[in-house]
Design a protein around this motif. Structure first.
Motif, mmCIF file in Angstrom:
data_model
loop_
_atom_site.group_PDB
_atom_site.id
_atom_site.type_symbol
_atom_site.label_atom_id
_atom_site.label_comp_id
_atom_site.label_asym_id
_atom_site.label_seq_id
_atom_site.Cartn_x
_atom_site.Cartn_y
_atom_site.Cartn_z
ATOM 1 N N THR A 182 1.014 -6.348 -2.986
ATOM 2 C CA THR A 182 -0.313 -5.930 -3.440
ATOM 3 C C THR A 182 -1.369 -6.545 -2.532
ATOM 4 O OG1 THR A 182 0.578 -5.980 -5.695
ATOM 5 C CG2 THR A 182 -1.812 -5.759 -5.462
ATOM 6 N N LEU A 183 -2.432 -5.780 -2.230
ATOM 7 C CA LEU A 183 -3.535 -6.256 -1.399
ATOM 8 C C LEU A 183 -4.846 -6.064 -2.132
ATOM 9 C CD1 LEU A 183 -1.288 -5.754 0.852
ATOM 10 C CD2 LEU A 183 -3.196 -5.305 2.404
ATOM 11 N N ALA A 184 -5.823 -6.886 -1.774
ATOM 12 C CA ALA A 184 -7.193 -6.706 -2.277
ATOM 13 C C ALA A 184 -8.126 -7.555 -1.423
ATOM 14 C CB ALA A 184 -7.302 -7.083 -3.746
ATOM 15 N N PRO A 185 -9.346 -7.069 -1.207
ATOM 16 C CA PRO A 185 -10.312 -7.885 -0.458
ATOM 17 C C PRO A 185 -10.841 -9.019 -1.341
ATOM 18 C CG PRO A 185 -11.341 -5.856 -1.204
ATOM 19 C CD PRO A 185 -9.911 -5.756 -1.586
ATOM 20 N N ILE A 186 -11.175 -10.129 -0.713
ATOM 21 C CA ILE A 186 -11.790 -11.253 -1.434
ATOM 22 C C ILE A 186 -13.222 -10.847 -1.802
ATOM 23 C CG2 ILE A 186 -12.586 -13.641 -1.180
ATOM 24 C CD1 ILE A 186 -9.587 -13.357 -1.472
ATOM 25 N N PRO A 187 -13.707 -11.083 -3.018
ATOM 26 C CA PRO A 187 -13.086 -11.856 -4.113
ATOM 27 C C PRO A 187 -12.516 -10.978 -5.215
ATOM 28 C CG PRO A 187 -15.423 -11.719 -4.486
ATOM 29 C CD PRO A 187 -15.137 -10.864 -3.279
ATOM 30 N N SER A 188 -12.040 -9.775 -4.901
ATOM 31 C CA SER A 188 -11.516 -8.891 -5.946
ATOM 32 C C SER A 188 -10.286 -9.498 -6.602
ATOM 33 C CB SER A 188 -11.157 -7.533 -5.340
ATOM 34 O OG SER A 188 -12.290 -6.920 -4.767
ATOM 35 N N PRO A 189 -10.100 -9.272 -7.908
ATOM 36 C CA PRO A 189 -8.890 -9.769 -8.578
ATOM 37 C C PRO A 189 -7.673 -8.955 -8.145
ATOM 38 C CG PRO A 189 -10.174 -8.406 -10.077
ATOM 39 C CD PRO A 189 -11.012 -8.554 -8.838
ATOM 40 N N LYS A 190 -6.510 -9.429 -8.554
ATOM 41 C CA LYS A 190 -5.283 -8.723 -8.210
ATOM 42 C C LYS A 190 -5.262 -7.356 -8.890
ATOM 43 C CE LYS A 190 -0.228 -9.108 -8.384
ATOM 44 N NZ LYS A 190 0.921 -9.941 -8.826
ATOM 45 N N PRO A 191 -5.088 -6.262 -8.112
ATOM 46 C CA PRO A 191 -5.075 -4.917 -8.711
ATOM 47 C C PRO A 191 -3.901 -4.738 -9.668
ATOM 48 C CG PRO A 191 -5.444 -4.804 -6.335
ATOM 49 C CD PRO A 191 -5.055 -6.219 -6.647
ATOM 50 N N ASN A 243 15.144 -6.209 10.453
ATOM 51 C CA ASN A 243 14.802 -5.176 11.428
ATOM 52 C C ASN A 243 13.299 -4.952 11.397
ATOM 53 O OD1 ASN A 243 14.593 -2.782 12.971
ATOM 54 N ND2 ASN A 243 16.673 -2.187 12.351
ATOM 55 N N LEU A 244 12.701 -4.700 12.576
ATOM 56 C CA LEU A 244 11.262 -4.435 12.619
ATOM 57 C C LEU A 244 10.930 -2.992 12.268
ATOM 58 C CD1 LEU A 244 9.153 -6.584 13.131
ATOM 59 C CD2 LEU A 244 11.337 -7.245 14.061
ATOM 60 N N THR A 245 11.954 -2.153 12.041
ATOM 61 C CA THR A 245 11.722 -0.832 11.478
ATOM 62 C C THR A 245 11.677 -0.979 9.964
ATOM 63 O OG1 THR A 245 12.837 0.268 13.308
ATOM 64 C CG2 THR A 245 12.588 1.531 11.268
ATOM 65 N N SER A 246 10.544 -0.704 9.369
ATOM 66 C CA SER A 246 10.323 -1.030 7.960
ATOM 67 C C SER A 246 11.190 -0.189 7.033
ATOM 68 C CB SER A 246 8.844 -0.816 7.601
ATOM 69 O OG SER A 246 8.020 -1.659 8.373
ATOM 70 N N ASN A 247 11.722 -0.850 5.972
ATOM 71 C CA ASN A 247 12.389 -0.117 4.901
ATOM 72 C C ASN A 247 11.401 0.735 4.129
ATOM 73 O OD1 ASN A 247 14.183 -2.178 5.726
ATOM 74 N ND2 ASN A 247 15.312 -1.993 3.810
ATOM 75 N N ASP A 248 10.194 0.224 3.985
ATOM 76 C CA ASP A 248 9.136 0.959 3.277
ATOM 77 C C ASP A 248 7.792 0.500 3.850
ATOM 78 O OD1 ASP A 248 7.844 2.629 1.562
ATOM 79 O OD2 ASP A 248 8.167 1.422 -0.247
ATOM 80 N N SER A 249 6.837 1.395 3.912
ATOM 81 C CA SER A 249 5.528 1.027 4.451
ATOM 82 C C SER A 249 4.473 1.960 3.878
ATOM 83 C CB SER A 249 5.524 1.098 5.980
ATOM 84 O OG SER A 249 5.806 2.413 6.420
ATOM 85 N N ALA A 250 3.223 1.532 3.991
ATOM 86 C CA ALA A 250 2.100 2.330 3.492
ATOM 87 C C ALA A 250 0.837 1.902 4.230
ATOM 88 C CB ALA A 250 1.925 2.157 1.984
ATOM 89 N N PRO A 251 -0.104 2.831 4.414
ATOM 90 C CA PRO A 251 -1.387 2.439 5.000
ATOM 91 C C PRO A 251 -2.071 1.390 4.126
ATOM 92 C CG PRO A 251 -1.145 4.829 4.996
ATOM 93 C CD PRO A 251 -0.013 4.280 4.185
ATOM 94 N N ALA A 252 -2.723 0.446 4.762
ATOM 95 C CA ALA A 252 -3.352 -0.657 4.025
ATOM 96 C C ALA A 252 -4.434 -0.126 3.085
ATOM 97 C CB ALA A 252 -3.938 -1.663 5.003
ATOM 98 N N SER A 253 -4.298 -0.436 1.801
ATOM 99 C CA SER A 253 -5.284 -0.014 0.800
ATOM 100 C C SER A 253 -5.050 -0.827 -0.467
ATOM 101 C CB SER A 253 -5.145 1.488 0.502
ATOM 102 O OG SER A 253 -3.879 1.770 -0.067
ATOM 103 N N TYR A 254 -5.950 -0.673 -1.431
ATOM 104 C CA TYR A 254 -5.779 -1.357 -2.709
ATOM 105 C C TYR A 254 -6.304 -0.450 -3.820
ATOM 106 C CZ TYR A 254 -10.820 -2.387 -2.855
ATOM 107 O OH TYR A 254 -12.183 -2.277 -2.898
ATOM 108 N N TYR A 255 -5.794 -0.676 -5.027
ATOM 109 C CA TYR A 255 -6.182 0.135 -6.173
ATOM 110 C C TYR A 255 -7.394 -0.480 -6.848
ATOM 111 C CZ TYR A 255 -6.001 2.625 -10.608
ATOM 112 O OH TYR A 255 -6.319 3.392 -11.703
ATOM 113 N N SER A 256 -8.433 0.338 -6.972
ATOM 114 C CA SER A 256 -9.649 -0.095 -7.649
ATOM 115 C C SER A 256 -9.615 0.382 -9.096
ATOM 116 C CB SER A 256 -10.880 0.473 -6.929
ATOM 117 O OG SER A 256 -12.054 0.191 -7.663
#
Length: 778
Positions: A318-327, A272-285
């Motif tokens: 998990t998301l992160a901008p290049i070249p940051s390591p995996k949060p 389904n295109l209605t998400s089970n879970d979602s969050a605004p795009a961000s990453y932990y620094s």
């Protein structure tokens, strides 16, 4: 179903025999067992690559009849079947040819498959059947469709900014075995993947719909829609369990139809295109110890890690901008069982879609592992990608800007005009001193909406003081009645509003609750509880079903109790000043409730009220009130007396269309009393169905309350006692007659009884004046 052709080097010609067996299909290594001469079994081990399909197989055995098992083995001697005797001759080697052309074709296919695999492995990093890695896609053998393409430098492009409302797909060409339970091991649906993507919009802050990492049972998305469906589903199959679809969406357009949280979010979608879970795009620094926002359409590369633990049923994104390591902390961590979703064979890849605005969606690198952690992508080996171009100025840009500016100005002007009209429409008067009455004040806008703009179909009734409308409050859905009163004078308004608010605190079961008020220029609006059965006069004089005597008597007792509460039991004395049938409303159970406090006045107990303008309804006004202008509790008692006669006789206090001796109700009842026929004045619609004692009590008590001498009238407490049977109506009443003196009135009037009440109406009074109000002030 097939014929085996057997030849032997010993014979000069080939022999054709029909062979048959119980098994219709068998493979290399299968053993065929059949009956030999009806009592012995023989076994042949098949040593062919292809399927053999046949009906039956004739018996094969050694020359020796006692031997029941023979193996067709490539390394040992072979046997042939003799068509003459049905026995085997040893030492003669046979070659079995089954569909020779098909066998040759299969060999060609196998060789081609081997060559393809060698060629495919050349461009894939370290891999086996469970994992692969692409540090760029140069020479990759991906399954592509739609707008998807691989550039010469290895850049995978899913969509471009030149085509709107299109899709692009890129999938690993071989299916992944998610439910493989070989060697007795339990099924494990765990997987790990990471990839680097870039979204380059055609214009800043405006983009297509986004990218979705997808696990699907098929790579055929021909029926999928673009736009918010991301090239995966359509309105028909969206939400079906049979989809067996998992998607991690990187969505840059908010679609309220799918409950998107914003236009820059990451979501987990299952079937389904209605998400089970979602969050605004961000990453932990880790260095800053907090989450930092990410803009998906920034045009900068972003790496995504997706890890699913099939034992814990935990999916992390998990998301992160290049070249940051995996949060250290994932953006999404959701407990979800994917075992019902992941079939034995599933394809993994990417889907992308554009909408009204096109966007370049790129994948720079991708790693996947079904049996462990995915390998890290080597950022230095990733291909370059085209950055967003600055828009070049066009000759018509100034015209476009001017046109847009003009349209915006027109919209602002129109909006301003609409606001002014609406403000005028809902305009009301509110002075500083009214702040303390906030809870009791209604906004005109709410009352306007409650009555649907005071439409005529919501009109409940009209009188000399204004019209009453039915309404439903928008916020609470409470039914109300709104009375609009013309009121131009500002003199005494503050005192009047204070009294209105005070009366809103009155609480009695036989009073219509005054909820509050509102003021407009030239208008005063009073808000009451809504009474579903309307006013009593409609049942007495209108087309409504006539009330029986029990109901009328209960109404009289209820209104009398309400007046006693107003006169004696509340913190102040409340003078109603307009007691009559049209101001008595009936609730759902036909209980009488005294309402319409538009003319009511308040004063402290023991205080002498100052002279006021004469207000009220002719026929209900006490003689002394019309002379002095002073309202007292006795003037309310006089009005209640007229009201009692009105209810008992079923007619108004003054009816000019009747015979002269019947026009004034009080005079007519007195004349009938003098003649000993007081019951003849009862309402004909009752058809005599009443208690004579109660009818006589109501008629005589109505006359007693209407006594011309205010001092001779009973109090409302006494009236309640008479009606309730708590006190006996006096046998003798002294009535002071103006200009005549006092006479004893016997409870049982005789023909000789003589009494004279002064007429309370002037000659020539017109029909329309009988219900008019004197409202020159308060």
């Amino acid at each position: 179903m097939g014929e085996f052709k057997l030849w032997s080097s010993h014979f000069s010609e080939s022999k054709s025999l029909n062979l048959w067996a119980q098994n219709s299909r068998f493979l290399i290594g299968d053993s065929l067992v059949w009956n030999y001469d009806g009592n012995k079994d023989s076994v042949v081990e098949v040593r062919k690559r292809d399927y053999i399909t046949c009906n039956t197989l004739s018996p094969i055995s050694e020359h020796n009849d006692d031997n029941t098992k023979v193996k067709l083995d490539q390394s040992g001697p072979l046997y042939f079947i003799s068509e003459e005797k049905g026995h085997c001759d040893k030492g003669q080697k046979l070659i079995v040819v089954v569909m020779f052309a098909k066998l040759i074709w299969k060999l060609i296919c196998v060789l081609f498959d081997i060559v393809s695999q060698i060629h495919f492995k050349k461009f894939v990093g370290t891999q086996d059947e469970n994992q692969f890695i692409y540090n760029g896609f140069r020479g990759a053998n991906l399954h592509l469709d739609g707008l998807a393409q691989i550039h010469p430098n290895g850049l995978l492009q899913l969509t471009n900014n030149s085509v709107r409302r299109q899709t692009g797909h890129a999938f690993y060409p071989l299916p992944i075995k998610f439910n493989d339970s070989s060697f007795g091991l339990p099924q494990n649906h765990s997987f790990s993947t990471n990839f680097v993507f870039v979204m380059v919009p055609q214009y800043p802050d405006v983009s297509g719909h986004g990218i979705a990492f997808t696990i699907s049972p098929s790579t055929n998305f021909s029926g999928a829609f673009e736009g918010p469906y991301l090239g995966l589903l359509n309105p028909t199959n969206n939400g079906h369990d049979s989809n067996h679809l998992l998607a991690i969406e990187l969505d840059t357009i908010q679609d309220r139809g799918f409950n998107d949280i914003d236009d820059n979010h990451v979501g987990i979608d299952v079937n389904n295109l209605t998400s089970n879970d979602s969050a605004p795009a961000s990453y932990y620094s880790s260095s800053e110890g907090k989450n930092k926002n990410l803009t998906l359409i920034s045009g900068n590369p972003i790496e995504v890690w997706i890890d699913y633990d099939g034992v814990e049923n935990l999916l992390n994104v998990t998301l992160a901008p290049i070249p940051s390591p995996k949060p250290n902390l994932p953006l999404l961590s959701t407990h979800i069982d994917l075992s019902p979703i992941l079939l034995n064979s599933m394809y993994v890849g990417f889907s992308s879609s554009t909408g009204a605005t096109a966007t370049n969606h790129y994948i720079l690198g991708w790693s996947f592992n079904k049996s462990g952690k995915a390998q890290s992508i080597e950022i230095s080996k990733l291909p370059s990608f085209p950055h967003q171009r600055k828009p070049r100025g066009k000759p018509g840009m100034a015209i476009i800007v001017s046109l847009v500016t003009t349209i915006i100005m027109l919209i602002i002007i129109i909006f301003g005009v609409v606001c002014c009209v609406r403000r005028k429409k809902y305009e009301e008067i509110q002075e500083d001193w009214e702040q303390e009455y906030g809870p009791q004040r209604f906004s005109y806008k709410d009352l306007y909406k409650a009555t649907r703009g005071f439409q005529s179909k919501e009109l409940l009734g009209a009188g000399g003081f204004g019209k009453v409308y039915r309404g439903v409050l928008p916020s609470s859905k409470e039914l109300i009645a709104v009375k609009k009163i013309s009121h131009d004078s500002k003199q005494g308004m503050r005192e009047f509003v204070a009294e209105i608010v005070s009366m809103g605190r009155l609480r009695h079961r036989n009073l219509v609750r005054l909820l509050g008020y509102c003021r407009r220029k030239g208008e005063l609006l009073l808000v009451y509880d809504y009474m579903p059965n309307g006013s009593l006069d409609k049942f007495l004089f209108g087309s409504e079903q006539a009330l029986n005597w029990v109901q009328r008597y209960q109404i009289l007792r209820g209104v009398a109790s309400a007046l006693q509460y107003l006169h004696e039991e509340w913190e102040q004395v409340v003078l109603h000043r307009d007691v009559k049938a049209s101001n008595v409303l009936l609730d759902a159970d036909l209980n009488g409730r005294l309402g319409d406090f538009g003319l009511a006045r308040l004063h402290d107990h023991g205080e002498i009220l100052e002279t006021t303008n004469v207000v009220g309804t002719l026929g209900y006004l006490a003689p002394e009130f019309s002379r002095t202008g002073k309202a007292t509790t006795s003037t309310d008692v006089y009005s209640f007396g007229a009201f009692m006669l009105e209810v008992a006789c079923g007619r108004k206090p003054i009816e000019t269309q009747r015979l002269p001796e019947e026009r004034v109700l009080i005079d007519w009842v007195i004349e009938n009393w003098k003649q000993g026929a007081i019951l003849e004045t009862s309402d004909p619609r009752l058809r005599g169905e009443y208690l004579k004692e109660e009818m006589e009590l109501v008629l005589k008590l109505g006359l007693f309350c209407s006594h011309p001498n205010a001092a001779a009238r009973p109090s409302m407490r006494q009236v309640v006692q008479y009606l309730g049977g708590d006190a006996l109506f006096p046998n003798d009443i002294l009535l002071d007659i103006v200009g005549i003196g006092t006479l004893g009135v016997c409870n049982e009037a005789s023909p000789e009884f003589v009494m004279s009440f002064p007429s309370s109406v002037l000659k020539g009074f017109q029909d329309s004046m009988s219900s008019s109000l004197l409202h020159s002030g308060r």
